[in-house]
Write an enzyme that holds these catalytic residues in place. Structure first.
Site, PDB file in Angstrom:
ATOM      1  N   ASP A  12      21.062 -12.603 -38.719  1.00  0.00           N
ATOM      2  CA  ASP A  12      21.118 -13.146 -37.365  1.00  0.00           C
ATOM      3  C   ASP A  12      20.033 -14.205 -37.125  1.00  0.00           C
ATOM      4  O   ASP A  12      19.013 -14.248 -37.817  1.00  0.00           O
ATOM      5  CB  ASP A  12      20.916 -12.030 -36.335  1.00  0.00           C
ATOM      6  N   HIS A  51      17.649 -10.520 -40.621  1.00  0.00           N
ATOM      7  CA  HIS A  51      17.408 -11.785 -39.926  1.00  0.00           C
ATOM      8  C   HIS A  51      16.952 -12.854 -40.912  1.00  0.00           C
ATOM      9  O   HIS A  51      16.149 -12.576 -41.811  1.00  0.00           O
ATOM     10  CB  HIS A  51      16.336 -11.613 -38.841  1.00  0.00           C
TER      11      HIS A  51
END
Length: 741
Positions: free
Chosen positions: A97, A249
């Site tokens: 993300d 991430h």
């Protein structure tokens, strides 16, 4: 160039030229710049990682079906009834993300390539628009691209319209960079399926109506906490051989632990019998990242291009703003140091210009429709403690100005006052008429809306004891600071701050550097032979006082500032009047600079004036003020798109420096500090008007348009500054009233 044969035009009848094309150009340019700032702001706003938004919802769950809260991480809300799907046993989907990030995304892709593992990158549209090449790298590595909104908002708190805009803008970026679309969505700040509340489900439905499938996670690596490589690996392995979608991430901070953990996680999962799949393939949905049409691809390319252009423009202006800020602060500090030095030099014991100047002085008052103030002006001059003759040149007034003076002369027996009437020819012509009628070598010029203290004339001409001094600038102050209501008083007090902080501090510095560009029309003194030497007062520009002063400097005479010679002048009382006055001043100053531009290349005193005086005006009165609005523009930009607290602290620091400078300037002028509480508001309102005036003047000058003189409406009220007496008894008793029709 002089225009001796140009027919005079009445002040009242001058046609006001409005350079509308130039104004339109400026407005269009500002709108374009504003659009670029908005684009850049949306693309580069500070995007928080999932941790900052929280992973658990605190809302109600009344409308969320048990099939969702007890189901898997893939939620399909495109139909009437939302359904969910779980990952098969020992099947892993690696998802990343908040990217793409130019530092960490390539490193993660390198690990994935080395281990030949596909992943899904849920990208933030604003980040992707800045780095479209990274999207292409993701696809080239065999991984997929999903949607993580454009600016990373919490979709559960967003309107359906905002949700649609966030997703469609991100899709445009994908279309422009890849020629593909994605139907996979991961909402920012989302968590596992059991945390879905009513608001989150509403956002899933809104996205489903646009064709999106929501992909949550059921295995949180918690890499956003940076707990260490071992902890990230441990957190990313599902329990008991179940499948899962792992949340990682590739942006939002230092992801070095994520990169290192990924290199260990993939072999360890394989060793436990796991296989790697993208989410839609694992649950039996169609493959993602399908081609888009030519129109969408073109629109996406335009959006990416705008983001790139906006980034370059804003980055360049940011650096320019830093340079401007450093120059402005450095100039402010230097100006104050020099001004304090000037003040101390003039006030040290024993300072004198030379022998006392006792020669009589001719005071010239050009007057056109000055009925509101002319009586107060004449009374103040008649009360001078220095011997004077007062010559009021009535320049074709239509309001009885001359009659008021003549009646005053008769009623109060003012033998040192003369009235000269002439057909309207403009202020320069009126001043030249006064010079022609002056009986004395020392000449003081004063506006018809100004009053002197009794000692002002004597102090103003004192520097003429130095034979090198050809002209003297006095200390002009705003008279009407508490007249005409709150708003007019506010405008006048802003000008008072400007006079003290700007004009008078500047004149101290110009005095020290011997490059004074302006002796103010409100209070200035000249040797008559100097005025005749430079050809009198020219009407080539709208700033006749600046033009005249520059001519005096170029002729080799010294121009000084006498701070103790004080005059009070009526300042514009409305924003419209202020605009007209400053428009004329600004435009006239640029005309004068252009007229005397050759001084830059000359030698001696003229060259010193050209390089120091004109150079300072060009840089600090024209160029940098044109860039000064960047401070306010970036203030708004920072409040909207950056950290508002940091932005306000930075702006407050700049204001603090200005306040400190104002305190010093007010101390030098012996002015009360109480009015300085208006300084912050002056920066927000008054300064913007001055920017607009300068921009308008530059546009007008660039267009070659010649403006006419713009007469200001007077309100009067200068009597409060009159001395208690009118005319000293030792004045010569001769009354001369001349008429020229």
């Amino acid at each position: 160039m002089r225009h001796p044969h140009r027919a005079p035009v009445t002040d009242a009848g001058r046609r006001r030229v409005r350079p509308r094309a130039g104004v339109l150009l400026v407005v269009v340019a500002l709108l374009m710049f504003g659009c670029l700032l908005v684009v850049n702001g949306l693309a580069r706003s500070e995007v928080g990682v999932d941790a900052t938004g929280g992973h658990a919802s605190a809302g109600t769950h009344d409308e969320v079906p048990a099939a969702i809260t007890g189901g898997g991480p893939v939620v399909d809300a495109r139909g009437a009834t939302p359904v969910s799907a779980r990952m098969p046993a020992r099947t892993i989907s690696l998802t990343f993300d908040d990217g793409p990030d130019p530092t960490w995304t390539p490193q993660i892709l390198e690990v994935l390539r080395r281990h030949q593992v596909p992943a899904t990158f849920f990208v933030v549209g604003s980040m992707a628009a800045q780095h479209p090449d990274l999207l292409r790298d993701i696809r080239a590595a065999g991984s997929e691209v999903g949607v993580h909104t454009f600016t990373h908002p919490d979709l559960s708190a967003a309107s359906d319209l905002r949700i649609d805009r966030e997703l469609s803008e991100t899709q445009l970026v994908l279309a422009g960079a890849l020629g593909e679309s994605s139907y996979l969505l991961r909402p920012p700040y989302s968590s596992t399926a059991d945390a879905v509340d009513d608001d989150a489900l509403r956002s899933f439905r809104a996205a489903g109506a646009d064709g999106y499938v929501t992909v949550l996670s059921d295995v949180d690596s918690r890499d956003w906490e940076r707990p260490g490589v071992d902890a990230i690996v441990r957190n990313s392995i599902p329990a008991n051989g179940t499948g899962g979608i792992v949340l990682l991430h590739d942006a939002g901070g230092d992801r070095s632990q994520t990169v290192a953990a990924l290199d260990r996680l993939i072999p360890e999962l394989r060793a436990q019998g796991y296989r790697f799949e993208v989410p839609e393939a694992a649950v039996g949905l169609p493959l993602d990242n399908q081609p888009v049409g030519t129109v969408d691809q073109l629109l996406g390319s335009v959006l990416i291009g705008l983001v790139a252009i906006a980034g370059v423009v804003v980055d360049a202006l940011t650096w320019l703003l830093v340079v401007v800020g450093v120059l402005v602060v450095a100039r402010l500090v230097l100006m104050l140091v020099v001004a304090v030095r000037h003040h101390r030099r003039r006030h040290r014991p024993g300072f004198t210009w030379g022998p006392p100047v006792t020669a009589p002085v001719s005071v010239i008052v050009p007057a056109y429709d000055e009925k509101e103030n002319i009586a107060a002006t004449v009374r103040s001059l008649a009360a001078s403690t220095h011997r004077v003759e007062v010559i009021v040149v009535d320049d074709g007034s239509t309001d009885g100005t001359a009659e008021i003076v003549e009646a005053l002369v008769r009623a109060e027996r003012l033998p040192n006052v003369r009235v000269v009437r002439q057909a309207n020819g403009g202020k320069p012509a009126a001043l030249n008429t006064g010079i022609a009628h002056a009986r004395h070598e020392l000449v003081v010029m004063i506006d018809g809306d100004t009053v002197f203290a009794p000692e002002t004339v004597g102090r103003l001409v004192a520097p003429f004891a130095d034979p090198s001094v050809g002209a003297v600038a006095g200390n002009a102050k705003v008279a009407n600071q508490a007249q005409g209501g709150v708003w007019r008083s506010l405008i006048a007090r802003w000008q008072h701050i400007e006079y003290v902080m700007g004009f008078n501090v500047d004149r101290r510095v110009y005095d020290v550097l011997r490059c004074m560009p302006t002796v103010p029309g409100a209070i200035g003194a000249f040797r008559r032979r100097v005025l005749l030497e430079v050809g009198g007062v020219s009407d080539d520009t709208l700033a006749e006082d600046t033009d005249l002063t520059m001519a005096v400097c170029r002729s080799g005479w010294r121009v000084v500032y006498e701070e103790t010679a004080t005059a009070w002048t009526e300042a514009p009382a409305t924003l419209g009047q202020l605009w007209r006055q400053r428009y004329r001043w600004s435009y006239g100053t640029m005309q004068s600079m252009w007229k005397h531009r050759r001084a830059v290349l000359e030698s001696g005193a003229s060259g010193r004036f050209g390089r120091a005086g004109l150079g300072h005006l060009a840089v600090f009165q024209v160029l940098l003020p044109l860039l000064a609005p960047l401070v306010d523009i970036f203030l708004v930009y920072g409040l909207l798109f950056l950290d508002p607290v940091t932005t306000l602290v930075a702006w407050s620091a700049v204001l603090g420096v200005q306040l400190a400078a104002a305190v010093i300037a007010f101390r030098l002028e012996r002015e009360p500090l109480g009015v300085l509480w208006l300084l912050p508001l002056q920066q927000v309102v008054y300064r913007q008007l001055m920017y607009a005036v300068l921009i308008r003047s530059v546009v007008t000058a660039a267009g070659g348009i010649r403006l006419g003189w713009q007469k200001l409406r007077r309100v009067g009220g200068l009597d409060v500054h009159l001395p208690p007496t009118t005319a000293p008894a030792d004045h010569p008793r001769q009354l001369v009233v001349l008429s020229r029709r």
